[in-house]
Design a protein around this motif. Structure first.
Motif, mmCIF file in Angstrom:
data_model
loop_
_atom_site.group_PDB
_atom_site.id
_atom_site.type_symbol
_atom_site.label_atom_id
_atom_site.label_comp_id
_atom_site.label_asym_id
_atom_site.label_seq_id
_atom_site.Cartn_x
_atom_site.Cartn_y
_atom_site.Cartn_z
ATOM 1 N N VAL A 139 50.316 100.888 43.297
ATOM 2 C CA VAL A 139 50.015 100.246 41.993
ATOM 3 C C VAL A 139 50.385 98.763 42.076
ATOM 4 O O VAL A 139 49.592 97.875 41.739
ATOM 5 C CB VAL A 139 50.846 100.943 40.859
ATOM 6 C CG1 VAL A 139 50.638 100.224 39.538
ATOM 7 C CG2 VAL A 139 50.441 102.409 40.778
ATOM 8 N N THR A 140 51.600 98.519 42.607
ATOM 9 C CA THR A 140 52.027 97.102 42.703
ATOM 10 C C THR A 140 51.024 96.315 43.541
ATOM 11 O O THR A 140 50.626 95.203 43.188
ATOM 12 C CB THR A 140 53.413 97.054 43.407
ATOM 13 O OG1 THR A 140 54.247 98.034 42.783
ATOM 14 C CG2 THR A 140 54.043 95.681 43.285
ATOM 15 N N PHE A 141 50.553 96.977 44.652
ATOM 16 C CA PHE A 141 49.617 96.276 45.538
ATOM 17 C C PHE A 141 48.355 95.876 44.780
ATOM 18 O O PHE A 141 47.972 94.695 44.742
ATOM 19 C CB PHE A 141 49.267 97.173 46.727
ATOM 20 C CG PHE A 141 48.118 96.674 47.542
ATOM 21 C CD1 PHE A 141 46.906 97.351 47.516
ATOM 22 C CD2 PHE A 141 48.220 95.477 48.268
ATOM 23 C CE1 PHE A 141 45.814 96.861 48.245
ATOM 24 C CE2 PHE A 141 47.147 94.999 48.990
ATOM 25 C CZ PHE A 141 45.945 95.687 48.973
ATOM 26 N N TRP A 142 47.787 96.853 44.014
ATOM 27 C CA TRP A 142 46.488 96.542 43.408
ATOM 28 C C TRP A 142 46.677 95.520 42.283
ATOM 29 O O TRP A 142 45.898 94.557 42.156
ATOM 30 C CB TRP A 142 45.845 97.841 42.877
ATOM 31 C CG TRP A 142 45.247 98.630 44.021
ATOM 32 C CD1 TRP A 142 45.655 99.822 44.503
ATOM 33 C CD2 TRP A 142 44.173 98.168 44.867
ATOM 34 N NE1 TRP A 142 44.911 100.183 45.588
ATOM 35 C CE2 TRP A 142 43.970 99.179 45.843
ATOM 36 C CE3 TRP A 142 43.355 97.028 44.893
ATOM 37 C CZ2 TRP A 142 43.000 99.055 46.842
ATOM 38 C CZ3 TRP A 142 42.365 96.939 45.880
ATOM 39 C CH2 TRP A 142 42.206 97.966 46.848
ATOM 40 N N THR A 143 47.748 95.673 41.547
ATOM 41 C CA THR A 143 47.934 94.702 40.441
ATOM 42 C C THR A 143 48.214 93.304 41.018
ATOM 43 O O THR A 143 47.685 92.292 40.549
ATOM 44 C CB THR A 143 49.148 95.117 39.574
ATOM 45 O OG1 THR A 143 50.245 95.437 40.444
ATOM 46 C CG2 THR A 143 48.807 96.320 38.709
ATOM 47 N N PHE A 144 48.968 93.266 42.144
ATOM 48 C CA PHE A 144 49.233 91.950 42.780
ATOM 49 C C PHE A 144 47.913 91.337 43.222
ATOM 50 O O PHE A 144 47.651 90.147 43.009
ATOM 51 C CB PHE A 144 50.163 92.144 43.996
ATOM 52 C CG PHE A 144 50.643 90.836 44.603
ATOM 53 C CD1 PHE A 144 49.867 90.163 45.535
ATOM 54 C CD2 PHE A 144 51.857 90.271 44.187
ATOM 55 C CE1 PHE A 144 50.291 88.948 46.071
ATOM 56 C CE2 PHE A 144 52.288 89.060 44.737
ATOM 57 C CZ PHE A 144 51.504 88.395 45.674
ATOM 58 N N THR A 145 47.020 92.206 43.778
ATOM 59 C CA THR A 145 45.741 91.673 44.254
ATOM 60 C C THR A 145 44.955 91.094 43.076
ATOM 61 O O THR A 145 44.452 89.955 43.131
ATOM 62 C CB THR A 145 44.932 92.826 44.891
ATOM 63 O OG1 THR A 145 45.836 93.612 45.663
ATOM 64 C CG2 THR A 145 43.802 92.314 45.754
#
Lengths: 498, 630, 99, 522
Positions: free
Chosen positions: B382-388
């Protein structure tokens, strides 16, 4: 003016009678009776003076006895009360001091009584002859008192110095009176103011020279600069109660006489002896003497290690402040001097009472021996502190209001000379506060020495003296209304006296 | 009604902060933080009501703080002003704030004094709302100081970390120096227009009462006001405190040093834009030009420094500096509505990025160095996609929010014929892409280089991430096409002229961004990072310059340590010698000398005393004869 | 013998006494000189009395003599006391109290 | 009637304490209780006076007038106007907190409280008295208890021993006071003559009543000549720049409760004296000379701040910061305008409370650590969270953070000074308002710097192993003074109108203040 009306001089008669009775009692060796006569004499005389004051309160005029040679007005009454109070305190204190001395109790009290008689008489003099006699009576008694501790080299030395310099001063005084007599043709003090303008050139300069010499004689008595050199040595050498009596009694007597002479020749009234061209010079002279006395007294005291010697210098300083009052040459100025002396009475006698008690325990007058007194005997330390602060002129004590009135009178006079004198007085207050606080610092902020005695015992009469002085200082500092009225009454009487 | 609502919005966070400080019981209980979060949610709700209400909810109510005549019958007042500009800012503060507060509940769970943290956090929100809703210059200055103080408290939250305390002090003092200029500017404006109130000043400026000399003074005044804004929005000379402010907990960095506090400077300049363009015509005087170029320099400079940072929060901090430079450029170009639009979008995606960084740090147990992370996309999806999503929005890829607001700024610069600045802006866009993708690759790709075992953050932290990610996608489009979020027309008097994305500029900027991605991909996806080392080795001088942040910090340190302390020591020496020894010593010395001399007079010998006596008589005689002889 | 002469004589005597006090080291002699000054003043009184023609001056002389006598008596007593303790009558030795 | 209670409560307390014995701790507690009781009485009375003050009504309220020495014109006259009410409230709050802080005094407790109450009676007397004589009487009376308090219970101040410090302080104050006395007497005489000419006094009658002297018309020459004398007399207690060297040493050497009173209240005596006797009685002199004061107070602010920055002893830092803050008061006074002077009086109030809080807190940790040097006090906030937080609040307030009274008052002074111009007497040119204002604003920055550095060194940072055993102010009666002071500071900071309206009402009626209502910039 005429008539003997001897009854008027009641206080003096009482004192003289007691002196004789005391002499007789002492001759028979009954010391106890001498003490009783002394106490009775002073109390009765003061009461009589007080009564006379009350009775004649309404009449503004001055009553005369001995054909005009003896005057009685509010001024005389107030000062008689002051002298009565002083000698009462001195008798109490000397009682405490004499208990440590084996011989000479009778003589001491006799001399004190005679000196008091001289002071009472000085209040009511009207002419230079009685001025000279009363002054000399006081002074000779103090010669003996100063040297009372016969086997102590310092006391005898003090006595000798006092005798010789005193004699010198009396000689100048006498010569001065002679010139005044020559100039005005009569010994009356009043005469000074009457004849000034019709004396012609020679007479006038004779008059001024005579006035100068008389002022020299009196200045010696109140220890004003440049005639104050004797004071520190005699104060240090003499016994404590004698120093107390000197610093209060003899100084006040000097001021009484000085006030009368100054009123006559320089006084505020239109009938002053020395008219305007000369008045400015004399004013400058008095201002110069006041300022130098003030500064010399305070500066000299800064380095003293001996408390009595310090008080000697401080008494010179206080003479300077009183001279400032005289410089003002107004009714307010004279009232300020009277009030100042009232406040000085309670203050200086309170301080000396403590010195006598502490000296009794520690046998020394060095200020270092007073360290830690706050812890050892708090009441003595309290009275000493309050006394020193009153000397310094800190409210809410009497000394402050005395100085306040003096400053008020000087500033009222106005002019550059007056303001600069006021500022010199201000500097004097600050310097005096410094060395008084140095002593207070010893009392509270230093720990008592290893061999310092524990609490010093205070016998009943001394406790009464201490409490009265304490109360006197606070009352004169806070509830000053009635006392100011008294002082102003005296000043009005002095200025109005013809 | 709206007046009361506005006052309630302002006072609620203060109430929460006061209650939390006074009642230690509440502070220690788990209920404490909820009180603070509740007050921010209330603010979000009211901001929505105001937004929906449209024109009807514009209101201004004032309360006389101290009634001294400061002109036009007004005393010194505190008040609440709700108008389109403040409504928009309220939205940002309310919604981004709520998201960050919820995130903080999770992030700070283990901390023993969490109550104290939330009290200070609520105090910050109160001060921020004060700036948003203020009606006159004195009020905005009051809350300006409060924001500075709350940032000091929050940055220095970890009291036993000396670096945190030092950073807090640095932030406070830099802001205080800038506020010095700000207050001077306010007083000059008051001198010129005779009032502190915004409306009255605008009327005075609009009425053209200002003659030639006054215009020059107004330019100087507006410059000084901009100095205040530079302090808060960390522009060039005053930017040193923002990177160090990362010492504070991440929610603090997110809310204060990304979304709201740093934006306060831009917001304030927009609020008093009439000072910056007094004559309205082409000739704007030198103030706006200075503003634009400051923004440009800050943007470029910060972007270059961000290239070499190893700490993920530092990268984001410099990115914020760079984006603020963008907004200030827009202000310089007069495009106030566009600057406001960029501020809004930036608040959302920069807040998102900071929260992602927080979640990463939380996952890796407080590890902040990117070179000790890697390969987190599998462990923290989740963190990865929101960071992207946040990264794409920041670098300005088409559908995401950043694209619209950044390109509008480029268009505004183009419209104002500021070619130099437009070039700088485009270059910055490229650099932004480079350092953001660098951070992206280092954190989420390759193998995990750290020694902790990272795990996804709990629901309460990821939920705000998702919300902010969604917003940073939607807001750009909605704002540009005036659909839900009408930017252009809504701000009325603040809109210079309605602008549309110019196709050619958009293509150029997107190309530069993709170039940036490519370079980063080339360098940072190698497993052994050897190429990164190679690049650093080839340009050692440049690397050192960037690593030392152009030596600003060292210069300031030297300034404080030698110049300021030097003067202080000189003053102390002056105090001890001249004043104590001289002014006091001399009179005392003289008095004691005289005292000593006069003491010698008592020589003790009898004859000498007689001499003194007789000498005295003669002196008096001479005095009488000398003074005015008859 | 006019008043001027007599007063001048008194003045001369007075100054002599003063010089005696200033210069002599023996305390007895100093006491003596003080007495001389007092008598000189008394002489001045007599001179002015005759010039003014009234008797006040004469009366004053008696007072002066009485006081001088009292003073010298006390002075001599003190000198004896001093001699018993310090075995000296030298004025310069008498300087215990100073500063 | 209320003013009598405020004045007599500590006086009676001081008198009663004489008769209490101090044998053991129970006695000491009883003594502390009695002292606190008498001080609380004056606190309640002063708050009542503050609340019952009707703005716009009679200028002097709660008037007590007893003739004392009628022939001299001295009367025991008490009364309050807007300005003196603020000062009376300040004094009562500070002494109330001081009594609580004095609990840490262990030896000679009776004497300590007697002197403390005497000092406060003197200070109350100055603020309440409407009689020139009693004004000076109480002003001088407050100096000697201060000497003994610092001398006996004080502590070493850096390289100066406490005896040196307290002697220097007393001599400075007395010099100033006596210097002013000559000026006051000149005013007394000149005023009485003017009043006699105006027929308000019988010929020859004189009065010390400040109300009448305030209405007398003096010649311009007189005012211009005598204003410097009165001003310099009071300026050295304010302290103005060149005459300030006694104040930091005095602060550092005094025990905490005394330095609270000293910094919190004694320094305001001077400023109050300037206002009451310099401004109201000699208005032309004020307008003529105050320009120079504006220049000198810039030195006060900047110089005080810079020297504070180089200090290592916490009390010296606060001491120099106090003299820097008093620079603002002087700047406010020198504007001779409604806003400036009201700001100055409000700052006197705010600074008094804040410094009292500062010295109370320093006293608290000094009693345990026995050192105030900032370098070796590290990280104490862990052991003493409550005291630490209060200290940070105090530092914030002192650095001029909004929400505290200091900011509001400094704002008034700065805005008031901005537009006024300061004529330099004798040189003909005049300093434009913004130069001293810039110095003042830069002073705020400097004060923030050294305060935060002190806070960082002393409270934050790694906890120093030496200070493991420090215990925080847990008991209610230990926390009460600090909480009380912070409460007053924040209440008047957030709602300044409660006190500024009273002050403004007092300032408006001072003679030199131009009373034109629409006086925009003043």
């Amino acid at each position: 003016m005429s008539g003997w009306n001897l009854g008027l001089a009641l206080p003096e008669w009482i004192l003289a009678g007691c002196v004789l009775a005391a002499l007789a009692a002492d001759a028979q060796g009954r010391g106890e009776w001498v003490r009783r006569f002394a106490w009775f004499g002073v109390l009765a005389a003061t009461a009589a003076a007080g009564l006379q004051g009350l009775l004649r309160l309404d009449t503004g005029t001055k009553l005369h006895a001995f054909h005009g040679r003896y005057g009685l007005d509010a001024f005389a009454v107030v000062f008689k009360l002051i002298f009565g109070g002083t000698s009462l305190f001195i008798l109490a204190m000397s009682g405490q001091w004499l208990s440590r001395v084996d011989r000479g109790h009778g003589e001491f009290r006799l001399l004190a009584l005679m000196a008091t008689l001289g002071m009472f008489f000085a209040c009511s003099i009207e002419d230079f002859a009685s001025l000279f006699v009363s002054l000399e009576l006081i002074t000779v008694c103090f010669y003996c008192l100063a040297a009372f501790k016969r086997n102590d080299a310092r006391s005898v030395e003090a006595g000798i110095k006092y005798v010789i310099l005193g004699g010198l001063a009396s000689a100048f005084l006498l010569l001065g009176i002679a010139f005044l007599y020559g100039a005005t043709g009569s010994l009356e003090i009043r005469a000074l103011s009457a004849h000034a303008d019709d004396l012609g050139h020679a007479g006038a300069s004779l008059l001024q020279f005579g006035v100068l010499l008389v002022i020299v004689g009196l200045a010696f008595k109140i220890a004003a600069v440049p005639f104050q050199v004797w004071t520190p040595d005699v104060y240090e050498g003499a016994a404590s109660p004698v120093t107390a009596f000197l610093s209060m009694g003899s100084k006040a007597a000097g001021f009484v006489l000085l006030l009368k002479v100054v009123r006559a020749c320089l006084g505020p009234g239109a009938d002053a002896g020395l008219r305007d061209p000369d008045a400015v010079r004399w004013l400058g002279l008095v201002a110069l003497m006041a300022a130098t006395t003030l500064l010399y007294g305070n500066l000299g005291a800064m380095w003293q290690g001996n408390l009595k010697r310090l008080l000697g210098y401080s008494s010179i300083g206080h003479a300077g402040y009183a001279l400032m009052g005289i410089f003002a040459l107004s009714e307010a100025g004279f009232a300020a001097v009277v009030y100042y002396l009232m406040a000085y009475l309670f203050t200086v006698l309170g301080v000396f009472a403590v010195i006598i008690l502490v000296n009794g325990a520690t046998k020394s007058h060095a200020i270092d021996d007073y360290s830690g007194l706050g812890r050892r005997s708090p009441f003595l330390a309290l009275v000493l502190t309050v006394g020193l602060l009153s000397l310094a002129g800190v409210p809410p004590l009497g000394g402050f209001f005395g100085k306040f009135l003096i400053f008020r009178a000087v500033v009222d006079k106005g002019g550059v000379l007056a303001y600069s004198l006021a500022f010199v007085g201000a500097a004097g207050v600050v310097i005096s506060l410094y060395y008084y606080l140095c002593v207070v610092k010893r009392l509270y902020m230093h720990e008592p020495g290893p061999d310092a005695p524990a609490t010093i015992a205070v016998p009943a009469p001394m406790k009464a003296v201490l409490w009265t002085c304490l109360a006197g200082m606070f009352v004169l500092g806070i509830f000053m209304g009635p006392f100011v009225a008294l002082a102003e009454e005296a000043a009005r009487a002095l200025v109005a006296s013809r | 009604m709206t007046g009361f609502l506005a006052w309630l919005t302002l006072i609620a966070p203060l109430g929460a902060a006061v209650v939390l400080t006074i009642l230690p019981g509440l502070r220690r209980s788990s209920l404490g933080p909820l009180v603070a979060v509740g007050s921010v949610l209330l603010c979000a709700a009211t901001s929505l009501i105001f937004w929906m209400g449209g024109k009807s909810t514009d209101v201004e109510s004032t309360w006389t703080w101290m009634d001294f005549a400061t002109g036009a019958g007004r005393g010194i007042e505190l008040g609440v002003l709700v108008d389109p500009l403040s409504k928009m800012m309220l939205l940002v503060v309310g919604w981004v704030g709520s998201a960050i507060f919820l995130f903080a509940l999770g992030y700070m769970k283990g901390d023993p004094s969490i109550g104290r943290f939330f009290a200070k956090f609520a105090l910050f929100v109160f001060s921020m709302l004060g700036i948003v809703l203020s009606t006159n210059f004195l009020m905005i200055f009051v809350f300006w100081e409060l924001v500075g103080a709350s940032s000091y408290l929050l940055i220095g939250y970890y009291v036993d970390k000396p670096s945190a305390v030092e950073a807090g002090k640095k932030a406070f003092l830099t802001n205080r120096v800038a506020d010095f200029g700000f207050l001077l500017g306010i007083l000059m404006i008051w001198n010129l227009t005779g009032s502190f109130h915004f409306g009255e000043i605008e009327a005075a400026v609009r009425a053209g009462k200002l003659s030639g000399a006054d215009a020059g003074q107004l330019a100087l005044a507006s410059f000084l006001i901009f100095v205040g804004a530079m302090g808060k929005s960390a522009q060039i000379p005053f930017h040193v405190w923002l990177p160090d402010a990362m010492e504070g907990p991440t929610p603090v960095s997110a809310l204060m040093h990304a979304a709201t506090m740093v934006a306060a400077g831009v917001y304030m300049v927009i609020r008093v834009f009439f000072c910056f363009e007094p004559l309205g015509g082409a000739d704007w005087g030198w103030a706006p030009g200075f503003v634009a170029w400051t923004g440009g320099f800050t943007a470029i400079l910060a972007a270059t420094i961000a290239l070499v940072q190893r700490d993920i929060k530092k990268v984001l901090a410099y990115s914020t500096l760079s984006q603020l430079g963008y907004m200030v450029m827009a202000l310089g170009a007069g495009a106030y509505s566009i600057a406001m639009f960029h501020l809004t979008t930036h608040a959302f995606f920069k807040g998102l990025l900071f929260l992602c960084a927080g979640s990463v740090i939380h996952g890796c147990h407080h590890e902040q160095d990117m070179f000790a992370m890697g390969g987190l996309r599998k462990k923290m999806p989740v963190t990865f996609w929101t960071f992207t999503a946040g990264m794409l929005a920041l670098t300005g890829i088409c559908p995401f929010a950043g694209f619209w607001s950044k390109d509008l700024i480029l268009d505004a610069l183009h419209a104002k014929h500021l070619a130099g600045l437009q070039l700088a802006a485009t270059a910055t866009a490229g650099l932004t892409a480079l350092y953001m993708s660098r951070a992206w690759f280092l954190t989420f790709f390759g193998e995990y280089r750290g020694h902790a075992h990272p795990h996804e953050s709990p629901k309460v932290m990821t939920l705000p991430l998702v919300f902010l990610a969604a917003m940073s996608v939607v807001i750009g489009v909605a704002g540009y096409f005036d659909w839900l979020f009408p930017v252009q027309g809504y701000l009325g008097k603040w809109t210079m002229q309605v602008l549309h994305v110019n196709a050619s500029i958009a293509i150029v900027s997107t190309g530069v961004v993709l170039l940036g991605y490519g370079i980063a991909w080339a360098i940072y996806t190698r497993p052994t990072l050897d190429r990164a080392e190679a690049v650093r080795a080839r340009f050692p001088a440049v690397y050192d310059l960037l690593w030392n942040k152009y030596y600003f910090d060292d210069f300031y340190l030297w300034l404080v340590r030698s110049v300021q302390q030097g003067i202080a020591r000189v003053c102390r020496a002056f105090e001890e010698n001249v004043i104590v020894k001289g002014l006091v010593g001399v009179p005392v010395g003289f008095t004691t000398w005289v005292a000593d001399r006069s003491r010698r007079l008592q020589a003790g010998r009898l004859n000498f005393y007689a001499y003194v006596f007789v000498g005295g008589v003669t002196v008096l005689l001479l005095f009488l004869l000398a003074v005015g002889a008859r | 013998m006019t008043v001027g002469h007599l007063v001048t004589l008194a003045g001369v005597l007075f100054t002599l006494g003063m010089l005696g006090v200033l210069s002599r080291r023996n305390i007895l002699i100093i006491l003596l000189s003080v007495e001389l000054m007092l008598n000189a003043a008394a002489l001045a009184f007599v001179a002015f009395a005759s010039y003014r023609g009234n008797l006040d001056g004469q009366v004053m002389v008696f007072f002066a003599i009485a006081v001088a006598a009292a003073e010298v008596a006390v002075g001599l007593a003190l000198v004896i006391a001093l001699f018993r303790i310090r075995v000296t009558v030298d004025a310069d030795q008498v300087n215990l109290l100073k500063q | 009637m209320l003013s009598l209670i405020v004045l007599l409560a500590p006086a009676v307390g001081c008198f009663l304490l004489f008769f209490m014995k101090e044998r053991d701790d129970a006695d000491r507690e009883r003594i502390r209780g009695a002292a606190t009781l008498s001080v609380t009485a004056s606190l309640l009375a002063s708050f009542w006076m503050w609340l019952a003050y009707d703005t716009g009504g009679e200028r002097y309220q709660n008037v007590v007038d007893v003739s004392w020495a009628p022939s001299l014109g001295i009367g025991f006259r008490l009364g309050t106007d807007g300005i003196s009410i603020a000062m009376v409230v300040l004094t009562s709050v500070v002494i109330w907190a001081g009594c609580y802080v004095s609990r840490s005094i262990k030896d000679r407790v009776k004497e300590h409280y007697i002197l403390l109450l005497a000092l406060v009676t003197g200070v109350f007397g100055v603020f309440l008295s409407l009689d020139l004589f009693f004004f000076y009487f109480f002003y001088e009376m407050a100096v000697i208890p201060m000497y003994l308090l610092i001398g006996v219970w004080g502590s070493r101040a850096a390289q100066y021993s406490k005896e040196y410090a307290t002697m220097k302080l007393t001599l400075y104050l007395t010099t100033g006071a006596v210097f002013a006395l000559v000026g006051l007497l000149a005013v007394y005489f000149q005023g009485s003559e003017a009043l006699q000419a105006a027929g308000r006094l019988q010929p020859g009658e004189r009065t010390f009543d400040i109300r009448l002297l305030g209405e007398a018309v003096y010649s311009a020459g007189f005012q211009k000549a005598w204003f410097p004398v009165v001003f310099l007399g009071f300026a050295c207690i304010v302290p103005m720049w060149p005459l300030h060297s006694w104040s930091p040493i005095g602060h550092a050497a005094a025990p905490s409760s005394v330095s609270m009173l000293h910094a919190g209240v004694l320094m305001k005596l001077g400023a109050y004296g300037i206002l009451r006797l310099g401004f109201d009685v000699l208005p032309l002199g004020a307008q003529h000379w105050m320009g120079w004061v504006a220049v000198l107070c810039c030195m006060n602010i900047l110089y005080g701040g810079l020297v504070a920055m180089a200090q290592r002893d916490m009390k010296f830092i606060i001491g120099f910061s106090s003299s820097s803050h008093m620079g603002y008061v002087l700047l406010g006074l020198s504007t001779v305008g409604v806003m400036g002077v009201s700001g100055a009086v409000f700052l006197m109030f705010a600074h008094g409370i804040m410094t009292a809080l500062a010295f109370g807190l320093i006293g608290w940790f000094y009693d345990q650590t026995h050192t105030r040097v900032v370098d070796d006090l590290g990280g104490m906030i862990r052991q003493m969270p409550f005291v630490g937080t209060c200290f940070v609040i105090m530092a914030m307030a002192s650095a001029g953070l909004p929400g505290f009274a200091n900011f509001a008052s400094e704002l008034l002074v700065i805005v008031g000074a901005w537009k006024s111009s300061f004529p330099l007497a004798g040189t003909g040119l005049s300093v434009p308002g913004w130069i001293p204002t810039i110095a003042a604003i830069w002073g705020i920055v400097i004060s923030a710097t050294y305060l935060l550095r002190a806070v960082r060194d002393a409270w934050f940072g790694p906890s120093n192993p030496r200070w493991e055993g420090l215990e925080d102010a847990r008991a209610f009666r230990h926390r009460l003074p600090f909480v009380g002071l912070i409460l007053v500071l924040t209440l008047t900071g957030c709602f300044p109108r409660t006190i500024v309206d009273t002050i403004k009402d007092g300032v408006k009626r001072l003679r030199p203040i131009p009373s034109a209502p629409e006086e925009a910039q003043r």
